[in-house]
Design a protein around this motif. Sequence first.
Motif, PDB file in Angstrom:
ATOM      1  N   GLU A  85       0.898  -1.412   0.051  1.00 40.29           N
ATOM      2  CA  GLU A  85       0.047  -0.115  -0.163  1.00 40.29           C
ATOM      3  C   GLU A  85       0.744   1.227  -0.041  1.00 40.29           C
ATOM      4  N   PHE A  86       1.967   1.225   0.885  1.00 40.85           N
ATOM      5  CA  PHE A  86       2.767   2.382   0.884  1.00 40.85           C
ATOM      6  C   PHE A  86       3.380   2.743  -0.510  1.00 40.85           C
ATOM      7  N   ILE A  87       3.809   1.594  -1.246  1.00 45.02           N
ATOM      8  CA  ILE A  87       4.499   1.717  -2.387  1.00 45.02           C
ATOM      9  C   ILE A  87       3.510   2.284  -3.410  1.00 45.02           C
ATOM     10  N   CYS A  88       2.368   1.802  -3.680  1.00 39.77           N
ATOM     11  CA  CYS A  88       1.430   1.968  -4.586  1.00 39.77           C
ATOM     12  C   CYS A  88       0.856   3.681  -4.392  1.00 39.77           C
ATOM     13  N   SER A  89       1.002   4.091  -3.004  1.00 42.47           N
ATOM     14  CA  SER A  89       0.834   5.241  -2.692  1.00 42.47           C
ATOM     15  C   SER A  89       1.821   6.480  -3.234  1.00 42.47           C
ATOM     16  N   ARG A  90       3.024   5.823  -3.151  1.00 43.01           N
ATOM     17  CA  ARG A  90       4.134   6.936  -3.437  1.00 43.01           C
ATOM     18  C   ARG A  90       4.842   6.862  -4.989  1.00 43.01           C
ATOM     19  N   ILE A  91       4.711   5.718  -5.415  1.00 41.28           N
ATOM     20  CA  ILE A  91       5.455   5.767  -6.780  1.00 41.28           C
ATOM     21  C   ILE A  91       4.334   5.898  -7.802  1.00 41.28           C
ATOM     22  N   THR A  96      11.929   6.581 -11.329  1.00 40.86           N
ATOM     23  CA  THR A  96      12.718   5.642 -11.394  1.00 40.86           C
ATOM     24  C   THR A  96      12.879   4.885 -10.129  1.00 40.86           C
ATOM     25  N   ALA A  97      12.668   3.499 -10.083  1.00 37.98           N
ATOM     26  CA  ALA A  97      12.509   2.861  -8.900  1.00 37.98           C
ATOM     27  C   ALA A  97      13.619   1.970  -8.894  1.00 37.98           C
ATOM     28  N   TYR A 107       7.929  -6.872  -6.107  1.00 40.47           N
ATOM     29  CA  TYR A 107       8.012  -5.435  -5.852  1.00 40.47           C
ATOM     30  C   TYR A 107       8.397  -4.667  -7.266  1.00 40.47           C
ATOM     31  N   THR A 108       9.196  -5.581  -8.034  1.00 46.71           N
ATOM     32  CA  THR A 108       9.746  -5.112  -9.314  1.00 46.71           C
ATOM     33  C   THR A 108       8.304  -4.959 -10.072  1.00 46.71           C
ATOM     34  N   LEU A 109       7.637  -5.841 -10.171  1.00 44.85           N
ATOM     35  CA  LEU A 109       6.245  -5.769 -10.888  1.00 44.85           C
ATOM     36  C   LEU A 109       5.452  -4.503 -10.461  1.00 44.85           C
ATOM     37  N   LEU A 110       5.220  -4.170  -9.162  1.00 46.17           N
ATOM     38  CA  LEU A 110       4.623  -3.203  -8.740  1.00 46.17           C
ATOM     39  C   LEU A 110       5.181  -1.854  -9.062  1.00 46.17           C
ATOM     40  N   PHE A 111       6.351  -1.881  -9.198  1.00 49.89           N
ATOM     41  CA  PHE A 111       7.116  -0.486  -9.588  1.00 49.89           C
ATOM     42  C   PHE A 111       6.683  -0.242 -11.055  1.00 49.89           C
ATOM     43  N   ALA A 112       7.083  -1.316 -11.799  1.00 50.78           N
ATOM     44  CA  ALA A 112       7.033  -1.399 -13.161  1.00 50.78           C
ATOM     45  C   ALA A 112       5.644  -0.881 -13.804  1.00 50.78           C
ATOM     46  N   LYS A 113       4.556  -1.409 -13.057  1.00 52.06           N
ATOM     47  CA  LYS A 113       3.436  -0.827 -13.554  1.00 52.06           C
ATOM     48  C   LYS A 113       3.104   0.571 -13.117  1.00 52.06           C
ATOM     49  N   ARG A 114       3.566   0.941 -11.993  1.00 53.02           N
ATOM     50  CA  ARG A 114       3.289   2.204 -11.479  1.00 53.02           C
ATOM     51  C   ARG A 114       4.014   3.232 -12.311  1.00 53.02           C
ATOM     52  N   VAL A 115       5.419   3.054 -12.562  1.00 56.76           N
ATOM     53  CA  VAL A 115       6.310   4.069 -13.308  1.00 56.76           C
ATOM     54  C   VAL A 115       5.946   4.146 -14.686  1.00 56.76           C
ATOM     55  N   ARG A 120      11.405   4.035 -15.274  1.00 61.37           N
ATOM     56  CA  ARG A 120      12.375   2.927 -15.283  1.00 61.37           C
ATOM     57  C   ARG A 120      12.279   2.151 -13.905  1.00 61.37           C
ATOM     58  N   VAL A 121      12.767   0.862 -13.898  1.00 66.69           N
ATOM     59  CA  VAL A 121      13.038  -0.088 -12.942  1.00 66.69           C
ATOM     60  C   VAL A 121      14.349  -0.632 -12.945  1.00 66.69           C
TER      61      VAL A 121
END
Length: 181
Positions: A85-91, A96-97, A107-115, A120-121
């Motif tokens: 939840e924290f990551i989803c609200s901040r990225i 770049t993550a 978490y890589t997939l969470l980052f990739a979707k949100r950036v 870039r991840v």
Amino acid sequence: MKKTFLFCYEAVLTCRWLSRIIRRTLHRYPPLGHFYNRSLLQPSLPNEDIIISWDGQQILAEKPRENIISQYLFLKGVWEPEVTEFICSRISSGMTAIDVGADTGYYTLLFAKRVGRLGRVIAFEQIPSAREVLEHNIRLNNYNNVTVCDYALFSSNGSVALEAPRELSRIDPTKTASVVG
């Protein structure tokens, strides 16, 4: 009425207290926790790798009977809900993550979707078997914004080895392996 409420409140406190004791015991004595998980959860968990749809993405969950992250994804649909939840609200788009110790890529997939495409991840994973699943999960979701690096990061240059890397991931100071600082 007050007596009933008080009794229920005490029962809830007792349950919370018992729950904490059980969690602490299982955490302190991994073999006991392993037995607890195997005896209660094993019959309902798949014993083969499966693809789980989650967060509008797909992820290869390795044998949920044996892998704790896969167990959580299979049973609850999320791993570490507060962190997620924290990551989803901040990225957000365009960022770049960096995912250090990416494992199989939750978490890589969470980052990739949100950036998104503009972002870039960079995912670091030195364990070959985990990196293989990570790369599979990236391809499964058609992400072109992720770079996978096959080495570990540490606070200084030197050598260390991971003890039981896919299970414990503890640093073993008596053994050595190359590390980039």
